[in-house]
Design an enzyme around this catalytic site. Structure first.
Site: not given
Length: 171
Positions: A120, A138
């Site tokens: 991330d 995401d």
């Protein structure tokens, strides 16, 4: 002559998949773990490893969650490919939603399978509050979910309008 199915939207899955994995590769190559680069007063690029799911859900467990999320991504993606095959290509919102979710789910699954975690790097914050760090996959999944909600709302609105037209025709 058969109509095109929703499978024609799988190109969108491929785009989400490739862009996500490419950006993760760049982050891993260019950043040290936890390194952060300020982009805007409320936004950093920060390399973190997520061992759980969205918002690090189940990240602090013993490792079984990795297999659970891999199986979940495969099951959901398989189900959505089936739905795409059944859908008409004219169902653009729903097909786009399914395709984005597939691309995002499979990209995070590949990352999790290869690395044992998901990379991330989008880090939004305000003062001392940091929104959970996330990635392109995401975003694709969230946009897909939003499109499904929009499609459900539009479908419900159309049902109400059709009933009103039907009532007017009966008078």
């Amino acid at each position: 002559m058969s109509k095109k199915s929703g499978l024609s939207f799988l190109w969108l899955s491929a785009v989400a998949f490739v862009v996500d994995l490419l950006t993760k590769y760049i982050v891993v190559q260019k950043f040290d773990l936890y390194e952060s680069v300020n982009v805007l007063p409320v936004f950093n690029l920060t390399y973190v490893r997520n061992y759980g799911a969205a918002f690090s859900f189940l990240a602090d467990h013993s490792g079984w969650q990795q297999y659970f999320f891999i199986l979940l991504a495969l099951a959901i993606s398989g189900m959505l490919v089936y739905f795409l095959a059944k859908n008409n290509a004219e169902q653009k919102i729903q097909n786009s939603a399914y395709a984005l979710i597939i691309g995002g789910a499979l990209a995070n699954m590949v990352d999790r399978t290869y690395n044992g975690f998901v990379v991330d790097f989008f880090d939004f914050y305000w003062d001392i509050y940091h929104y959970p760090v996330f990635n392109i996959a995401d975003i694709a999944i969230c946009i897909g979910a939003g499109l499904l909600a929009l499609d459900a709302f539009k479908s419900e609105k159309k049902k109400v309008q059709d009933k009103q037209v039907e009532k007017c025709g009966q008078k």
